[in-house]
Design a protein around this motif. Structure first.
Motif: not given
Length: 379
Positions: A356-379
């Motif tokens: 499941k490594a590839a799927d888990n990498l995708e999921q983790a990356a997606e959640q990080l992207a959402r977090l990073v953009h929510s903290l940066s106000g979408g920048r």
């Protein structure tokens, strides 16, 4: 946002380019407008050939060579810059992954196949041959490589010594000139990710022999045999034992530097330089790196440390992803790693984690992207 994805492979699970692709897919789901650059890396071990060749838009070539225990294996070398640069790695021709765990035999494993791989690459007449040392199954001091390149390693009867570290005990004389002539004017640069000496309690046999199948008595035997080889090399005016990294890859580090005149370079530094990672990082807003297990050892010559140190020079934050996350990460943070996260969402055994490594990498990356953009106000 410009995001540079620069991971290592997940050993025995996913090559670096698949790790990078999985992270990129997940990040795009969470932040589809971001500019993503994928730069798969390696630290000199398994995956170095593919990472360097693909990053430089070169061509991979397959060749059949002798595996560590004599069975044939398919190994790859890379050619870039109109064949001026050739890339090989010990793990392709003489890798530990080529031998099932129960069949590992440190006494008899030979580096001959790596020599054959070098010959195939040298046939194209490169100006420079880059060689990765990590992941070897051998403790023969590079004797097999020398034999494949044409050197004569003879016993007291004038016959070729047997393969592997055990065969070194029978070594009585050497003619190294054919190997040196075969290398010719090609510059040999070696990616070396360890600083262990050839001999002693921190040497090739003592530290790496057990993972290659050696028991306590065999470790002593291998160390003695490597010392015997080093003495005969010294008698010819060469030194393969006195410098850091001489114990890398079962003594191949000492041989390539001391006999073949190679330049030893820290693996991750050489790889980052070859793929021009700095040119991407200096224009990035965020860097993501990854490896299968990220812990205190990752700070010493491994991909996360190298990437983090480079990004720190430009004030770029770095996020690390790993299948397994250790508790001692302060040295990595000191090198420039902003934060690290495990991609494993729930308890699972090793084989499930691999699957499941590839799927888990995708999921983790997606959640990080959402977090990073929510903290940066979408920048």
């Amino acid at each position: 946002m410009r995001v540079v994805i620069a991971p290592d492979s997940f050993k025995e699970c996913l090559p670096a380019e698949q790790v990078a692709s999985a992270i990129a897919r997940g990040w795009r789901r969470g932040a589809p407008d971001d500019n993503i650059v994928e730069v798969p890396l390696a630290d000199g071990g398994e995956g170095t050939t593919v990472a360097l060749t693909e990053a430089r838009h070169g061509q991979l070539h397959a060749v059949t060579v002798s595996g560590p225990l004599g069975d044939t294996v398919t190994a790859h070398y890379g050619l870039v810059d109109d064949n001026r640069l050739a890339i090989v790695e010990v793990a392709e021709g003489s890798g530990l992954h080529c031998v099932p765990a129960k069949a590992r035999d440190a006494l008899n494993a030979s580096s001959y196949g790596t020599g054959e791989l070098m010959l195939a690459a040298l046939a194209h007449g490169p100006d420079t041959l880059v060689m990765g040392l990590g992941g070897s199954a051998t403790t023969d001091g590079g004797a097999g490589i020398l034999q494949a390149l044409g050197a004569r390693l003879l016993d007291s009867q004038g016959k070729d010594i047997p393969p592997g570290g055990a065969g070194l005990a029978q070594l009585a004389s050497m003619d190294l000139k054919p190997a040196l002539d075969r290398l010719g004017t090609t510059r040999l640069v070696v990616a070396c990710d360890v600083r262990n000496p050839l001999l002693g309690s921190d040497g090739a046999a003592a530290i790496f022999g057990p993972q290659k199948g050696a028991n306590a008595d065999q470790v002593i035997q291998l160390n003695d045999n490597l010392a015997h080889l080093a003495r005969l090399v010294q008698a010819q005016g060469m030194d393969m034992a006195s410098f850091p990294g001489s114990g890398a890859a079962g003594g191949i580090g000492g041989m390539v530097a001391g006999v073949l005149g190679a330049e030893l370079r820290p693996g991750i530094e050489l790889v980052m330089e070859t793929v021009a990672l700095e040119s991407h990082v200096q224009r990035a807003d965020l860097v993501i790196t990854a490896e299968g297990a990220m812990d205190s050892q990752s700070a010493y010559g491994k991909t996360p440390a190298g990437v983090s140190a480079l990004a720190k020079q430009y004030g770029v934050p770095v996020i690390g992803l790993a299948g397994k996350l250790g508790s001692e990460l302060q040295a990595l943070h000191d090198s420039g790693l902003s934060a690290a996260f495990s991609i494993t969402p729930a308890p699972m055994d090793l084989q499930e984690a691999y699957a499941k490594a590839a799927d888990n990498l995708e999921q983790a990356a997606e959640q990080l992207a959402r977090l990073v953009h929510s903290l940066s106000g979408g920048r």
